[in-house]
Enzyme design. Sequence first.
Site, PDB file in Angstrom:
ATOM      1  N   THR A  13       0.871  -1.193   0.000  1.00 19.58           N
ATOM      2  CA  THR A  13       0.000   0.000   0.000  1.00 19.58           C
ATOM      3  C   THR A  13       0.901   1.235   0.000  1.00 19.58           C
ATOM      4  O   THR A  13       1.302   1.689  -1.058  1.00 19.58           O
ATOM      5  CB  THR A  13      -0.963   0.010   1.208  1.00 19.58           C
ATOM      6  OG1 THR A  13      -0.228  -0.150   2.411  1.00 19.58           O
ATOM      7  CG2 THR A  13      -2.007  -1.079   1.071  1.00 19.58           C
ATOM      8  N   LYS A  18       4.184  -6.736   3.974  1.00 17.07           N
ATOM      9  CA  LYS A  18       3.909  -5.357   3.588  1.00 17.07           C
ATOM     10  C   LYS A  18       3.529  -4.620   4.863  1.00 17.07           C
ATOM     11  O   LYS A  18       2.997  -5.189   5.821  1.00 17.07           O
ATOM     12  CB  LYS A  18       2.792  -5.282   2.545  1.00 17.07           C
ATOM     13  CG  LYS A  18       1.440  -5.734   2.983  1.00 17.07           C
ATOM     14  CD  LYS A  18       0.627  -4.748   3.768  1.00 17.07           C
ATOM     15  CE  LYS A  18       0.591  -3.397   3.116  1.00 17.07           C
ATOM     16  NZ  LYS A  18      -0.140  -2.453   4.045  1.00 17.07           N
ATOM     17  N   THR A  20       3.155  -6.212  11.892  1.00 13.81           N
ATOM     18  CA  THR A  20       2.992  -6.089  10.459  1.00 13.81           C
ATOM     19  C   THR A  20       1.527  -6.074  10.095  1.00 13.81           C
ATOM     20  O   THR A  20       0.685  -6.582  10.813  1.00 13.81           O
ATOM     21  CB  THR A  20       3.636  -7.275   9.725  1.00 13.81           C
ATOM     22  OG1 THR A  20       3.493  -7.037   8.334  1.00 13.81           O
ATOM     23  CG2 THR A  20       2.953  -8.576  10.075  1.00 13.81           C
ATOM     24  N   GLU A  32       6.706   4.810   7.334  1.00 14.32           N
ATOM     25  CA  GLU A  32       6.198   5.991   6.624  1.00 14.32           C
ATOM     26  C   GLU A  32       7.024   7.220   6.975  1.00 14.32           C
ATOM     27  O   GLU A  32       7.072   7.646   8.122  1.00 14.32           O
ATOM     28  CB  GLU A  32       4.711   6.184   6.943  1.00 14.32           C
ATOM     29  CG  GLU A  32       3.863   5.138   6.219  1.00 14.32           C
ATOM     30  CD  GLU A  32       2.400   5.163   6.628  1.00 14.32           C
ATOM     31  OE1 GLU A  32       1.620   4.489   5.946  1.00 14.32           O
ATOM     32  OE2 GLU A  32       2.055   5.844   7.602  1.00 14.32           O
ATOM     33  N   ASN A  52       0.164  10.724   5.882  1.00 15.49           N
ATOM     34  CA  ASN A  52      -1.018  10.316   6.632  1.00 15.49           C
ATOM     35  C   ASN A  52      -2.088  11.384   6.794  1.00 15.49           C
ATOM     36  O   ASN A  52      -3.209  11.083   7.184  1.00 15.49           O
ATOM     37  CB  ASN A  52      -0.614   9.802   8.017  1.00 15.49           C
ATOM     38  CG  ASN A  52      -0.022   8.421   7.905  1.00 15.49           C
ATOM     39  OD1 ASN A  52      -0.695   7.505   7.458  1.00 15.49           O
ATOM     40  ND2 ASN A  52       1.241   8.285   8.264  1.00 15.49           N
ATOM     41  N   THR A  79      -7.154  10.520  -0.176  1.00 15.02           N
ATOM     42  CA  THR A  79      -7.486  11.276  -1.390  1.00 15.02           C
ATOM     43  C   THR A  79      -6.306  11.332  -2.345  1.00 15.02           C
ATOM     44  O   THR A  79      -5.221  10.876  -2.035  1.00 15.02           O
ATOM     45  CB  THR A  79      -7.922  12.701  -1.049  1.00 15.02           C
ATOM     46  OG1 THR A  79      -6.895  13.294  -0.259  1.00 15.02           O
ATOM     47  CG2 THR A  79      -9.209  12.670  -0.280  1.00 15.02           C
TER      48      THR A  79
END
Lengths: 408, 408
Positions: A156, A182, A193, A280, A403, A408
Site C-alpha cells: 500500500t 507489507k 505487520t 512511513e 497520513n 485522497t
Amino acid sequence: MAVSPPPIPDFLPPLAGFRLAVASCGIKNGRRERDDLLLVEMAPETTVAGLFTRNRVQAAPVVLSRQRLAWGRARGLLVNSGNANAVTGEAGMRAALETSALAAHLIGADEHELFVASTGVIGTPLPVEQIVSEMPGMVDSLAAGGWERAARAIMTTDTFPKLASRECRIGAESVRIIGMTKGAGMIRPDMATMLAFLFTDADIASASLRTLLNRAVAGSFNAISVDGDQSTNDTMLLFASGRAGNGRVESADDPRLAEFAQALHAVCRELAQAIVRDGEGASKFVTLTVSGAAGDAEAKQVAMAIANSPLVKTALAGSDPNWGRILAAAGYAGVGFDPGALSLWLGEVLVVERGQLANTYEEARGAAVMAAAEIAIRLDLGGGAGTSTVWTCDLTHDYITINADYRT
Amino acid sequence: MAVSPPPIPDFLPPLAGFRLAVASCGIKNGRRERDDLLLVEMAPETTVAGLFTRNRVQAAPVVLSRQRLAWGRARGLLVNSGNANAVTGEAGMRAALETSALAAHLIGADEHELFVASTGVIGTPLPVEQIVSEMPGMVDSLAAGGWERAARAIMTTDTFPKLASRECRIGAESVRIIGMTKGAGMIRPDMATMLAFLFTDADIASASLRTLLNRAVAGSFNAISVDGDQSTNDTMLLFASGRAGNGRVESADDPRLAEFAQALHAVCRELAQAIVRDGEGASKFVTLTVSGAAGDAEAKQVAMAIANSPLVKTALAGSDPNWGRILAAAGYAGVGFDPGALSLWLGEVLVVERGQLANTYEEARGAAVMAAAEIAIRLDLGGGAGTSTVWTCDLTHDYITINADYRT
C-alpha cells in the site's frame, strides 16, 4: 536522507507446492494502475499456522481466516491491497466469503482451505465484482515463482517490496523458506505487520508450525514500532507444502527442526526490519537495546516506550542527540528502576553514566552519531539481567504528509 | 489555520496574600531576551497542596518540592523557564537547594516553605549564578498583581500565556482563584501539564486543598493529551493565603466549599484546554467524548487511545474524516466492546451506526466537520453508562518542526 532499503534477494526460486498469480483490479480507485490482487495455490496436504491482530475491531478477512485456521490445512491464499474490508459489516463478511468461495471453486479446494487477507482503506465496501471478474484469468496464469511481483501486489504505502529467504536442512533434506510482508504505518507489536506470508516446502504438522511461528515472531515482528498504531487487519500466515520430502515432523521441539527454527527467525527478523526501514516517512533506522532490567519483558517495555515516544522520534528526525527525551520516555514506561543507575550510549559514545552526564561526553560526538541514517542506542538500567532489542524509525514531515491525506 | 487562543482575562486583580516579581536571567542561552524567572511571595500561614509527575525520572525541583509539601505551608514559589534542571545529578539538587535557600532568606521564610519548579531543556546544568544575581532585585520589586507577565515568564514553546480566574463564595465571604499554566508538548495525563500554579485568598486547610485539587484535576489536566509524552518536571501547586477571612475550612466535604470546588474545577478545565489549544503545531482543538462503556474509567481509556493515535491526529491535521482510524484506535485501547454496537458522530453527523457506515452518511458532510478548527467527536460503545470527555489536538508538520530541533 533516507534509510537504504534492504536488498531484494536476487533470484528467489520456485518453491515446490506453491503457484502464484497476480492481477490488477483497480481496487482502490477503479484505476488499474498496479497489481492489487494476489492468488497463491498450494499443494494438497499443505499445513498452515497463523497469527492475527489483537484489535477489537477486526476486518472480515481476519475473522474468516482465523476460523479456517482451526482445520490446519490450506489450498489457497487470496490477498488484496487497496481496501481493508474492515468495518464493512455483514456486507464485508459476504464479500470475503464470496471471493474466497470462488477462488476455492476455481482451484478445486474446499472453502475452509482458502485463506483471505486485505489491506488498505477502512470502511469502504470491497469491489467484489472487479475481483471476481479477474479470478478465472488468474487461475489460468498460476505459475511457479514470481515472488517479487507478488510482494509488490500486496503493497500500500510501502515504497519497496519486502522479501526474505533462507535455505536450511531438516534431517538430510534441504528445505527453503520464502517470506513476504507489507506494512509501513499503523505498526506496533502484538502483530506489528499488517500482512506477512511465509511459505516453505518443509513437511511440518500445523500444531508445530504454530509453535515455531510464535517463537519467531517474538523477536521480530513483535519487536518493531513505526507509529504505535495497531491495525484492524494484521495477518501472518505460514504455509508448509511438505513437498521437500523431509518426512512429516510432528513436534516443534524435534531436534531436526533446530536449523529450520533459526532460519524462520532470520526470515521474520529481516522482514520486520524491512518494515521499519520503509516506515512511513522514515529517514533513520534505529536499533534500540535496553539492558539491566529485572527481566526481558521489563526491558522490552522500556524499549517500546522509547521507540514510541513522539519526542524521541522527532529528535531522531532532527539528528538532535536529545538524550533527555530518551531518559524521560524510559521514566514513564511503567517499569521500576533507579534513575541514578542509568547509563546511555549513542552508538559507541557514552552519554549518561550512572544518572549523570558523562564527563567524557561531547555534544559534537553525540550529534555525529545521530546524523547517520542507521543509529544504535543502548540504555542500561543498572539493575538485573533482562535485555531486549527493538527496531524503530524517526517521525518526520513525510509521515505527516503521507497520513494527513491518505485517502485522497 | 490555527486554533484560537482563549481570551486572556481582561484584568486580573491583585490577590490578598500574594506578591509577584519576574526577571530576565538569560537562562536558556545566556541572552536576556525575555523574562525567565518568577518569584511569588506568600503571606504567612499560606497552605499548599500539590501534584507531580509520575515519571521515574524526576527533576531536582520536583523531588525537592514534593518533600516540602509534607509541611503543608508555603511562603514562596520560585519558577524558572528555559532549563528543566532534570537529569542533572547531585549538582542539580544543589542548584535547587541553593536558589531556593536564597529566595527563602530574602523573603524571611524557612527553607521548607519555599517551592521550586523548572521547565525547559533536560540535562543542562542550571545557571545558578545568573539566577542568584537577579534575586535581590526581584525581592525589591515584589508587587501585587502582574499575573499576565508572570504567566509569560514561565512559558517555553507556548505561544500565548495561559491564565484563568473565578470568583465565588465561601459562606458570606467572596474569594477568588487565579491560575496560570504553561505547556504545549510532552503532554499526557497523570499530570498532563508541565507547570500549573493556582492561587486563592481562601482559608482552607492543606489536607482539604489536596482533596479539592485531586478532584479538579481528574476532569481537566488529566483529561488532555497533546503528544502522549510525559515530562520529568510536571508540577502543580495550589496555594491558599487565607486572607479572604472566610474562617479556616478544615474538611474538603464541608458544604461551604461546594461553590469553591466548582470554581476550582472550572479554572483547571480552562487552563488544561488552553494547553491543548496551544499544543505544539496544533491547528485543531478536539473535544472527544466516549459513552456507552462499562464504566467511566473504561470510557476514558478508549478516549485516550483515540486522542493519542498518530494516525487519528494526522487525519485531523488533513481535515480527513477518516473514521476508520478512530474505530481502529478504539479497538486497541484494551477495553472490551462489541464492534457491531459502535456508533460514531463527527460533530452532529452520524457516521457509523451499530458497527456499519450509516445509510445517511455523506463524505462531504463529514469533511465539512473536519475542516473546522474546533471539532467534536463522539463514540458510543453501545454498552454501559460509562462516559468520559477528553481534549486533544492534531499532529501537524509544525509539531515536527518545533520538536526536531528544539534545542538549537
